[in-house]
Design an enzyme around this catalytic site. Structure first.
Site, mmCIF file in Angstrom:
data_model
loop_
_atom_site.group_PDB
_atom_site.id
_atom_site.type_symbol
_atom_site.label_atom_id
_atom_site.label_comp_id
_atom_site.label_asym_id
_atom_site.label_seq_id
_atom_site.Cartn_x
_atom_site.Cartn_y
_atom_site.Cartn_z
ATOM 1 N N THR A 192 0.821 -1.227 0.000
ATOM 2 C CA THR A 192 0.000 0.000 0.000
ATOM 3 C C THR A 192 0.846 1.265 0.000
ATOM 4 O O THR A 192 0.415 2.305 -0.493
ATOM 5 C CB THR A 192 -0.982 0.010 1.188
ATOM 6 O OG1 THR A 192 -0.282 0.208 2.415
ATOM 7 C CG2 THR A 192 -1.790 -1.268 1.255
ATOM 8 N N MET A 233 -2.929 5.078 -1.680
ATOM 9 C CA MET A 233 -4.283 4.552 -1.579
ATOM 10 C C MET A 233 -4.273 3.207 -0.851
ATOM 11 O O MET A 233 -4.409 2.144 -1.448
ATOM 12 C CB MET A 233 -4.897 4.408 -2.974
ATOM 13 C CG MET A 233 -5.151 5.723 -3.689
ATOM 14 S SD MET A 233 -6.476 6.707 -2.899
ATOM 15 C CE MET A 233 -5.503 7.965 -2.049
ATOM 16 N N HIS A 234 -4.083 3.276 0.457
ATOM 17 C CA HIS A 234 -3.933 2.051 1.250
ATOM 18 C C HIS A 234 -5.140 1.121 1.093
ATOM 19 O O HIS A 234 -5.005 -0.030 0.677
ATOM 20 C CB HIS A 234 -3.738 2.407 2.723
ATOM 21 C CG HIS A 234 -2.494 3.186 3.003
ATOM 22 N ND1 HIS A 234 -1.245 2.614 3.001
ATOM 23 C CD2 HIS A 234 -2.309 4.500 3.293
ATOM 24 C CE1 HIS A 234 -0.331 3.530 3.290
ATOM 25 N NE2 HIS A 234 -0.961 4.684 3.461
ATOM 26 N N ASP A 235 -6.326 1.627 1.444
ATOM 27 C CA ASP A 235 -7.511 0.758 1.484
ATOM 28 C C ASP A 235 -7.916 0.253 0.105
ATOM 29 O O ASP A 235 -8.490 -0.834 -0.024
ATOM 30 C CB ASP A 235 -8.687 1.502 2.123
ATOM 31 C CG ASP A 235 -8.454 1.770 3.598
ATOM 32 O OD1 ASP A 235 -7.634 1.068 4.211
ATOM 33 O OD2 ASP A 235 -9.094 2.686 4.144
ATOM 34 N N CYS A 237 -6.173 -0.974 -2.090
ATOM 35 C CA CYS A 237 -5.440 -2.186 -2.491
ATOM 36 C C CYS A 237 -6.247 -3.448 -2.225
ATOM 37 O O CYS A 237 -6.150 -4.418 -2.993
ATOM 38 C CB CYS A 237 -4.102 -2.250 -1.757
ATOM 39 S SG CYS A 237 -2.869 -1.091 -2.409
#
Length: 305
Positions: A192, A233-235, A237
């Protein structure tokens, strides 16, 4: 195309809003239920934000309010990142939507029990709701195809030196989930942190569609409003893995969650080399095709209104 039924557990949160958009509009996915949890901000705020997003998109996906606190710890949030409301930067219209009467773990269980298909759980916040679900309704595991999470790290952390935020907020819940025997996919900071949207694309978002305008406004308040170097854009992924698993380099291994360390609580100990000689309990994402990820994000957000 057969769509993959999913339940999304979330704590919106600005990057959660992007992930929810992708879950709604990716044609490969069939979003059945959104559940909220305390994390980025309080559960009252994350629930309000989820309902505001459903109103924005005129979606009839039900929202169930979940856990207000971690299993045993005091809540520590990330309002310093997402703003006091959790989604600062855009004024959503007033509405009369309400969450379901039953709490999140009950709503998930009722949906799983009624489903004639196996369902994928997708978690992009702390794992409190899922730990409660597994504790109260252990028979639910037979209806869960797999759990795909954004959380953890095989290396450094982003909340403490070693721990990623979603795991660190409720380590006891995370430990319970990793010990559950579920088929787990972990998309942690190893991928992420590389999932960047470029400054050029972030500027284009403002002219893409109404969703793009809304997200661009939120991004202007995300991490102090700096889009000059791109945004991680961590979430998103976790949603990308469901649709484009070929973008990820995966490694099957044992993952343990530290719950007792004074300095290390919330650390995911990812045994890549097999030194503990424990059976693997997760597929861990260790690499990402960044260009492919960026291309997919552009495609899916263009499908939104």
């Amino acid at each position: 195309m057969e769509r993959n039924p999913i339940i999304l557990d979330t704590d919106p949160g600005i990057d959660d809003a992007v992930a929810i958009a992708a879950a709604l509009f990716a044609p490969q996915l069939d979003l059945k239920l959104i559940t909220t949890v305390a994390g980025n901000v309080s559960v009252e705020k994350t629930t309000r934000n989820a309902l505001a997003l459903m109103e924005f998109w005129q979606s009839d996906i039900p929202v169930a309010k979940g856990a207000a606190t971690p299993l045993v710890r005091k809540l520590r949030d990330a309002a310093y990142v997402h703003g006091e409301s959790g989604m600062e930067g855009y004024t959503f219209v007033e509405h009369s939507r309400q969450p379901l009467a039953e709490p999140a773990c009950e709503a998930i269980y009722q949906y799983l029990k009624a489903s004639d298909k196996l369902v994928t759980l997708v978690t992009i916040g702390p794992l409190t709701n899922i730990a409660l679900l597994l504790t109260q309704y252990p028979d639910c595991k037979d209806k869960i195809q797999r759990l795909v999470m954004m959380g953890g790290s095989a290396g450094r952390g982003n909340f403490t030196p070693n721990a990623e935020f979603n795991i660190a907020i409720d380590p006891e819940a995370a430990a319970r989930v990793f010990e559950s025997g579920l088929d787990i996919v972990m998309c942690g900071l190893d991928v992420t942190n590389t999932a960047l949207l470029s400054p050029e694309y972030l500027q284009q978002l403002a002219h893409l569609n109404q969703t793009g305008k809304m997200l661009h406004s939120l991004f202007s308040h995300y991490r102090s409003g700096s889009m000059a170097t791109g945004l991680r854009m961590h979430d998103l992924c976790a949603i990308a893995f469901l649709v484009k698993p070929e973008l990820f380099h995966m490694h099957e291994c044992f993952v343990g969650v530290e719950t007792h360390g004074e300095y290390t609580a919330g650390t995911t100990v990812v045994d890549i080399e097999g030194r503990f000689e424990r059976q693997p309990n997760a597929q861990v994402a260790l690499g990402l095709d960044v260009a492919g990820f960026q291309g997919w994000v552009a495609e899916v957000l263009a499908l939104a209104p």
